[in-house]
Motif scaffolding. Structure first.
Motif, mmCIF file in Angstrom:
data_model
loop_
_atom_site.group_PDB
_atom_site.id
_atom_site.type_symbol
_atom_site.label_atom_id
_atom_site.label_comp_id
_atom_site.label_asym_id
_atom_site.label_seq_id
_atom_site.Cartn_x
_atom_site.Cartn_y
_atom_site.Cartn_z
ATOM 1 N N ARG A 34 82.160 140.836 45.928
ATOM 2 C CA ARG A 34 82.714 139.974 46.983
ATOM 3 C C ARG A 34 83.039 138.581 46.449
ATOM 4 N NH1 ARG A 34 78.476 142.377 49.797
ATOM 5 N NH2 ARG A 34 77.266 140.452 49.805
ATOM 6 N N THR A 35 82.244 138.090 45.518
ATOM 7 C CA THR A 35 82.442 136.745 44.976
ATOM 8 C C THR A 35 83.531 136.706 43.905
ATOM 9 O OG1 THR A 35 80.111 136.260 45.370
ATOM 10 C CG2 THR A 35 81.267 134.789 43.873
ATOM 11 N N LEU A 36 83.497 137.669 42.974
ATOM 12 C CA LEU A 36 84.384 137.632 41.808
ATOM 13 C C LEU A 36 85.573 138.584 41.884
ATOM 14 C CD1 LEU A 36 81.646 137.591 39.018
ATOM 15 C CD2 LEU A 36 82.841 135.620 40.015
ATOM 16 N N GLY A 37 85.450 139.619 42.707
ATOM 17 C CA GLY A 37 86.495 140.632 42.770
ATOM 18 C C GLY A 37 86.329 141.733 41.745
ATOM 19 N N ILE A 38 85.387 141.580 40.819
ATOM 20 C CA ILE A 38 85.077 142.602 39.817
ATOM 21 C C ILE A 38 83.573 142.642 39.614
ATOM 22 C CG2 ILE A 38 87.274 142.340 38.596
ATOM 23 C CD1 ILE A 38 85.655 140.842 36.398
ATOM 24 N N THR A 39 83.107 143.682 38.940
ATOM 25 C CA THR A 39 81.690 143.812 38.636
ATOM 26 C C THR A 39 81.531 144.537 37.300
ATOM 27 O OG1 THR A 39 79.554 144.522 39.508
ATOM 28 C CG2 THR A 39 81.412 145.989 39.923
ATOM 29 N N LEU A 40 80.427 144.324 36.616
ATOM 30 C CA LEU A 40 80.187 144.982 35.327
ATOM 31 C C LEU A 40 78.950 145.881 35.326
ATOM 32 C CD1 LEU A 40 80.951 142.132 32.732
ATOM 33 C CD2 LEU A 40 82.406 144.058 33.377
ATOM 34 N N LEU A 41 77.887 145.478 36.018
ATOM 35 C CA LEU A 41 76.635 146.239 35.946
ATOM 36 C C LEU A 41 76.784 147.717 36.317
ATOM 37 C CD1 LEU A 41 73.853 143.780 37.203
ATOM 38 C CD2 LEU A 41 74.353 144.503 34.871
ATOM 39 N N PRO A 42 77.569 148.074 37.340
ATOM 40 C CA PRO A 42 77.679 149.497 37.655
ATOM 41 C C PRO A 42 78.278 150.337 36.528
ATOM 42 C CG PRO A 42 78.383 148.193 39.517
ATOM 43 C CD PRO A 42 78.213 147.243 38.346
ATOM 44 N N TYR A 43 78.967 149.704 35.594
ATOM 45 C CA TYR A 43 79.633 150.436 34.526
ATOM 46 C C TYR A 43 79.000 150.233 33.157
ATOM 47 C CZ TYR A 43 82.808 150.468 38.400
ATOM 48 O OH TYR A 43 83.317 150.617 39.665
ATOM 49 N N GLU A 44 78.513 149.029 32.882
ATOM 50 C CA GLU A 44 78.004 148.714 31.549
ATOM 51 C C GLU A 44 76.551 148.271 31.524
ATOM 52 O OE1 GLU A 44 80.446 146.132 29.188
ATOM 53 O OE2 GLU A 44 82.234 146.652 30.321
ATOM 54 N N GLY A 45 75.961 148.035 32.665
ATOM 55 C CA GLY A 45 74.608 147.501 32.715
ATOM 56 C C GLY A 45 73.560 148.477 32.211
ATOM 57 N N LEU A 46 72.609 147.949 31.455
ATOM 58 C CA LEU A 46 71.442 148.737 31.057
ATOM 59 C C LEU A 46 70.306 148.344 31.990
ATOM 60 C CD1 LEU A 46 71.416 148.430 27.148
ATOM 61 C CD2 LEU A 46 72.485 150.189 28.558
ATOM 62 N N PHE A 47 69.800 149.302 32.714
ATOM 63 C CA PHE A 47 68.677 149.068 33.623
ATOM 64 C C PHE A 47 67.430 149.552 32.902
ATOM 65 C CE2 PHE A 47 72.460 149.194 36.082
ATOM 66 C CZ PHE A 47 72.286 148.208 37.036
ATOM 67 N N CYS A 48 66.515 148.627 32.678
ATOM 68 C CA CYS A 48 65.382 148.898 31.792
ATOM 69 C C CYS A 48 64.045 148.745 32.494
ATOM 70 C CB CYS A 48 65.418 147.926 30.613
ATOM 71 S SG CYS A 48 66.935 148.005 29.647
ATOM 72 N N LYS A 49 63.064 149.491 31.966
ATOM 73 C CA LYS A 49 61.681 149.307 32.403
ATOM 74 C C LYS A 49 60.903 148.712 31.234
ATOM 75 C CE LYS A 49 60.406 154.085 31.373
ATOM 76 N NZ LYS A 49 59.858 155.323 31.900
ATOM 77 N N VAL A 50 59.870 147.982 31.576
ATOM 78 C CA VAL A 50 59.072 147.289 30.569
ATOM 79 C C VAL A 50 58.077 148.250 29.928
ATOM 80 C CG1 VAL A 50 57.439 145.411 30.168
ATOM 81 C CG2 VAL A 50 59.305 145.105 31.821
ATOM 82 N N VAL A 51 58.090 148.304 28.599
ATOM 83 C CA VAL A 51 57.101 149.057 27.838
ATOM 84 C C VAL A 51 55.991 148.101 27.417
ATOM 85 C CG1 VAL A 51 56.699 150.378 25.720
ATOM 86 C CG2 VAL A 51 58.808 150.711 27.023
ATOM 87 N N GLN A 52 56.399 146.895 27.023
ATOM 88 C CA GLN A 52 55.435 145.866 26.593
ATOM 89 C C GLN A 52 55.977 144.505 27.003
ATOM 90 O OE1 GLN A 52 53.621 146.233 22.624
ATOM 91 N NE2 GLN A 52 54.348 144.153 22.235
ATOM 92 N N GLY A 53 55.135 143.698 27.626
ATOM 93 C CA GLY A 53 55.528 142.380 28.108
ATOM 94 C C GLY A 53 55.347 141.286 27.070
ATOM 95 N N GLY A 54 55.631 140.065 27.491
ATOM 96 C CA GLY A 54 55.511 138.903 26.622
ATOM 97 C C GLY A 54 56.359 137.772 27.172
ATOM 98 N N THR A 55 56.650 136.807 26.342
ATOM 99 C CA THR A 55 57.474 135.663 26.736
ATOM 100 C C THR A 55 58.800 135.718 26.001
ATOM 101 O OG1 THR A 55 55.498 134.325 27.105
ATOM 102 C CG2 THR A 55 57.569 133.145 26.867
ATOM 103 N N LEU A 56 59.883 135.450 26.729
ATOM 104 C CA LEU A 56 61.219 135.425 26.144
ATOM 105 C C LEU A 56 61.843 134.055 26.339
ATOM 106 C CD1 LEU A 56 62.775 138.776 27.434
ATOM 107 C CD2 LEU A 56 61.850 138.293 25.157
ATOM 108 N N LYS A 57 62.682 133.670 25.383
ATOM 109 C CA LYS A 57 63.454 132.445 25.545
ATOM 110 C C LYS A 57 64.853 132.660 24.977
ATOM 111 C CE LYS A 57 61.364 130.226 21.500
ATOM 112 N NZ LYS A 57 60.691 131.394 21.019
#
Length: 148
Positions: A113-136
């Motif tokens: 609705r905002t952009l007129g296009i989307t990427l996640l439904p086609y290229e997005g990787l939906f992931c679950k956490v195997v091991q946590g930590g801190t990211l930057k």
């Protein structure tokens, strides 16, 4: 094993919203702290290629930045298109994500609705956490492919 880096980390307090960039994030067994997608399910963290965003910007005359495709992590310098369900990404020193799903049902989302296009439904990787930590931002990302 291929290598890249984290271009950005983005969160939003609720699902169905565009995300805002943060400099650092804590990843728990449920996803990124303070993100609406964290929980006891497989789509805890979404990853997208920064190159895909740049390409969409160029092709559609847009200026979309981090979080505006509703992704959690934008990855630079790593081709995610070869990954399949079960492959893993190691980010920073400790975080390990496993690809749970690639793409999703395309519905009229806030992004579309905002952009007129989307990427996640086609290229997005939906992931679950195997091991946590801190990211930057800028942390290294390595892919581990478990298929031939």
């Amino acid at each position: 094993m291929a290598k890249g880096s984290i271009y950005s980390i983005c969160i939003s307090p609720e699902r169905g919203q565009l995300k805002k960039e943060v400099v650092e994030a804590v990843v728990t067994q449920y996803g990124i702290e303070n993100d609406g997608h964290a929980g006891e399910w497989g789509r805890q963290i979404t990853c997208l290629n920064w190159g895909s965003v740049l390409k969409a910007n160029m092709e559609n005359n847009l200026q979309v930045g981090p979080g505006e495709f509703a992704e959690n992590i934008l990855i630079e310098g790593l081709d995610l298109s070869h990954m399949v369900v079960g492959d893993r990404l190691k980010m920073g020193d400790d975080v390990i994500l496993e690809v749970y799903q690639i793409g999703k049902e395309d519905h009229p989302s806030v992004v579309t609705r905002t952009l007129g296009i989307t990427l996640l439904p086609y290229e997005g990787l939906f992931c679950k956490v195997v091991q946590g930590g801190t990211l930057k931002k800028g942390d290294p990302v390595k892919s581990f492919l478990f298929h031939n």
